[in-house]
Design a protein around this motif. Structure first.
Motif, PDB file in Angstrom:
ATOM      1  N   MET A  29       0.721  -1.329  -0.526  1.00 12.96           N
ATOM      2  CA  MET A  29      -0.253   0.182  -0.338  1.00 12.96           C
ATOM      3  C   MET A  29       1.144   1.491  -0.225  1.00 12.96           C
ATOM      4  N   ARG A  30       0.184   2.907  -0.554  1.00 13.54           N
ATOM      5  CA  ARG A  30       0.480   3.705  -1.015  1.00 13.54           C
ATOM      6  C   ARG A  30       0.941   4.386   1.032  1.00 13.54           C
ATOM      7  N   ILE A  31       1.049   5.077   0.923  1.00 10.04           N
ATOM      8  CA  ILE A  31       1.394   6.335   2.310  1.00 10.04           C
ATOM      9  C   ILE A  31       0.445   6.987   2.688  1.00 10.04           C
ATOM     10  N   GLY A  32      -0.754   7.063   1.411  1.00 12.14           N
ATOM     11  CA  GLY A  32      -2.392   7.507   1.468  1.00 12.14           C
ATOM     12  C   GLY A  32      -3.010   7.194   2.671  1.00 12.14           C
ATOM     13  N   GLU A  33      -3.115   4.817   2.179  1.00 16.29           N
ATOM     14  CA  GLU A  33      -3.627   3.580   2.909  1.00 16.29           C
ATOM     15  C   GLU A  33      -2.818   4.016   4.076  1.00 16.29           C
ATOM     16  N   LEU A  34      -1.959   3.726   4.283  1.00 18.59           N
ATOM     17  CA  LEU A  34      -1.543   3.584   5.932  1.00 18.59           C
ATOM     18  C   LEU A  34      -2.171   5.214   6.607  1.00 18.59           C
ATOM     19  N   SER A  35      -1.803   6.110   6.113  1.00 21.51           N
ATOM     20  CA  SER A  35      -2.470   7.021   7.020  1.00 21.51           C
ATOM     21  C   SER A  35      -3.551   7.239   7.655  1.00 21.51           C
ATOM     22  N   ARG A  36      -4.262   6.571   6.354  1.00 20.02           N
ATOM     23  CA  ARG A  36      -6.139   6.228   6.944  1.00 20.02           C
ATOM     24  C   ARG A  36      -5.622   5.352   7.849  1.00 20.02           C
ATOM     25  N   ARG A  37      -5.602   4.278   7.267  1.00 23.66           N
ATOM     26  CA  ARG A  37      -5.660   2.974   8.120  1.00 23.66           C
ATOM     27  C   ARG A  37      -5.046   3.313   9.601  1.00 23.66           C
ATOM     28  N   THR A  38      -4.386   3.751   9.519  1.00 30.60           N
ATOM     29  CA  THR A  38      -3.835   3.811  11.287  1.00 30.60           C
ATOM     30  C   THR A  38      -3.877   5.309  12.619  1.00 30.60           C
ATOM     31  N   GLY A  39      -4.371   6.054  11.007  1.00 23.41           N
ATOM     32  CA  GLY A  39      -4.845   7.371  11.410  1.00 23.41           C
ATOM     33  C   GLY A  39      -3.588   8.745  12.325  1.00 23.41           C
ATOM     34  N   VAL A  40      -2.178   7.580  11.643  1.00 27.13           N
ATOM     35  CA  VAL A  40      -1.311   9.109  11.713  1.00 27.13           C
ATOM     36  C   VAL A  40      -0.922  10.180  10.294  1.00 27.13           C
ATOM     37  N   SER A  41      -0.093  10.799  10.371  1.00 22.28           N
ATOM     38  CA  SER A  41      -0.397  11.781   9.509  1.00 22.28           C
ATOM     39  C   SER A  41       0.646  11.300   8.094  1.00 22.28           C
ATOM     40  N   GLU A  42       0.504  11.645   7.039  1.00 24.05           N
ATOM     41  CA  GLU A  42       1.965  10.736   6.255  1.00 24.05           C
ATOM     42  C   GLU A  42       2.458  11.721   7.194  1.00 24.05           C
TER      43      GLU A  42
ATOM     44  N   ARG B  77      10.645   1.517  -2.347  1.00 25.89           N
ATOM     45  CA  ARG B  77      10.203   2.499  -3.167  1.00 25.89           C
ATOM     46  C   ARG B  77       9.904   2.432  -4.636  1.00 25.89           C
ATOM     47  N   ARG B  78       8.804   2.903  -5.256  1.00 26.03           N
ATOM     48  CA  ARG B  78       8.693   2.613  -6.787  1.00 26.03           C
ATOM     49  C   ARG B  78       9.887   3.160  -7.648  1.00 26.03           C
ATOM     50  N   PRO B  79      10.348   2.769  -8.860  1.00 28.15           N
ATOM     51  CA  PRO B  79      10.684   3.939  -9.524  1.00 28.15           C
ATOM     52  C   PRO B  79      10.715   5.362  -8.816  1.00 28.15           C
ATOM     53  N   SER B  80       9.345   5.531  -9.191  1.00 25.22           N
ATOM     54  CA  SER B  80       8.605   7.159  -9.002  1.00 25.22           C
ATOM     55  C   SER B  80       9.488   7.248  -8.025  1.00 25.22           C
ATOM     56  N   GLY B  81       9.659   6.898  -7.206  1.00 28.85           N
ATOM     57  CA  GLY B  81       9.498   7.394  -5.700  1.00 28.85           C
ATOM     58  C   GLY B  81       8.855   6.946  -4.593  1.00 28.85           C
ATOM     59  N   TYR B  82       7.848   6.795  -5.389  1.00 29.90           N
ATOM     60  CA  TYR B  82       6.838   6.563  -4.027  1.00 29.90           C
ATOM     61  C   TYR B  82       6.720   5.214  -2.838  1.00 29.90           C
ATOM     62  N   ARG B  83       6.859   5.489  -1.627  1.00 30.86           N
ATOM     63  CA  ARG B  83       7.078   4.586  -0.489  1.00 30.86           C
ATOM     64  C   ARG B  83       5.558   3.393  -1.032  1.00 30.86           C
ATOM     65  N   VAL B  84       6.068   1.790  -0.781  1.00 27.48           N
ATOM     66  CA  VAL B  84       5.143   1.197  -0.705  1.00 27.48           C
ATOM     67  C   VAL B  84       5.133   0.549   0.477  1.00 27.48           C
ATOM     68  N   TYR B  85       4.414   0.126   1.528  1.00 28.57           N
ATOM     69  CA  TYR B  85       4.093  -0.017   2.723  1.00 28.57           C
ATOM     70  C   TYR B  85       3.695  -2.119   2.630  1.00 28.57           C
ATOM     71  N   ARG B  86       3.879  -2.732   3.102  1.00 23.25           N
ATOM     72  CA  ARG B  86       3.171  -3.556   3.845  1.00 23.25           C
ATOM     73  C   ARG B  86       2.718  -3.549   4.518  1.00 23.25           C
ATOM     74  N   GLU B  87       1.396  -5.079   5.638  1.00 20.99           N
ATOM     75  CA  GLU B  87       0.876  -4.966   6.463  1.00 20.99           C
ATOM     76  C   GLU B  87       1.300  -4.484   7.319  1.00 20.99           C
ATOM     77  N   ALA B  88       2.660  -5.745   7.306  1.00 22.28           N
ATOM     78  CA  ALA B  88       2.733  -5.990   8.874  1.00 22.28           C
ATOM     79  C   ALA B  88       3.626  -4.018   9.403  1.00 22.28           C
ATOM     80  N   ASP B  89       3.034  -3.733   8.224  1.00 21.08           N
ATOM     81  CA  ASP B  89       3.315  -2.140   8.707  1.00 21.08           C
ATOM     82  C   ASP B  89       2.774  -1.209   9.881  1.00 21.08           C
ATOM     83  N   VAL B  90       1.587  -1.461   8.857  1.00 20.46           N
ATOM     84  CA  VAL B  90       0.223  -1.372  10.564  1.00 20.46           C
ATOM     85  C   VAL B  90       0.402  -1.296  12.032  1.00 20.46           C
TER      86      VAL B  90
END
Lengths: 119, 119
Positions: free
Chosen positions: A1-14, A30-43
């Motif tokens: 998942m990307r940062i927005g989703e992790l933020s929504r799911r945890t209630g913690v700001s980006e 990171r994606r080639p674009s630089g986008y962060r990609v988080y795993r489920e375990a990060d929640v």
DNA sequence: CTAAACCTTGACGTTGATGTCAGAGTCAAG
DNA sequence: CTTGACTCTGACATCAACGTCAAGGTTTAG
């Protein structure tokens, strides 16, 4: 998942999530674009970080105490130190953090008891 | 006594003592010169403030808490039950953090033991 | 009386954990 | 291809609880 989703799911700001990464608490890929990609375990990892922060530990203490957050399956992350010596030191640091918190809780208990008597 | 003595006797900096006054935690009298004059009762008062700070309360929370805590000559305000509630919540959050850390320490212990067996 | 020690009020600096905003790149849908 | 949602990296702002001067008034010991 990307940062927005992790933020929504945890209630913690980006912003906070990026800050945690900056300090070594999270290591998203990171994606080639630089986008962060988080795993489920990060929640749950973020949840643990918040609990410790709420208890008054600093980011530095959390970094020191939890250099390797343990996954749900009990495996260490690849970044973990290999030497037993290091592991023992880390465990001791966690012990110090626990002692600190227990002292704090003791203070609170005393205050609560005193207030109940006075109130 | 003046601010220097109170500072020495409590181990709290003069700056901090002035800061506490600024926020309504202390109300020393003043000489015509402007010098602050503290009473003996301010020594334990400062200690109480430090204990509450060490327990993780903010100055604002302590301002609310102090009226509930006076053993000297103060009044009790009805905000006490609320305060105790807050304190209990705070203590419980700390308990949660202790649990997290103890779980992590347990994991580390298991890893250390495993490493020792594996050589 | 004078020097040393003490005190006063600003006011700017610090640290930690963010908030916020700008300028720019990226991605999914139509 | 374009729009709109999403993300990126700076970089400055904020808040609490002080630390640290600066410039000047007060007290007290000798």
């Amino acid at each position: 998942m990307r940062i927005g989703e992790l933020s929504r799911r945890t209630g913690v700001s980006e912003r906070a999530l990026r800050y945690y990464e900056e300090h070594g608490l999270l290591r998203p890929e990171r994606r080639p674009s630089g986008y962060r990609v988080y795993r489920e375990a990060d929640v749950p990892a973020v949840r643990r970080i918040r609990v410790l922060l709420a208890a008054g530990l600093s980011i530095a203490q959390i970094v020191a105490a939890l250099p390797c957050m343990v996954d749900d399956d009990g495996l260490l992350l690849p970044s973990c130190p290999e030497l037993v010596d290091e592991l023992v030191k880390h465990r001791d640091r966690i012990g110090e953090a626990i002692d600190e918190l227990e002292a704090t809780r003791g203070n609170l208990d005393a205050i609560i008891a005193a207030e109940r008597r006075a109130g």
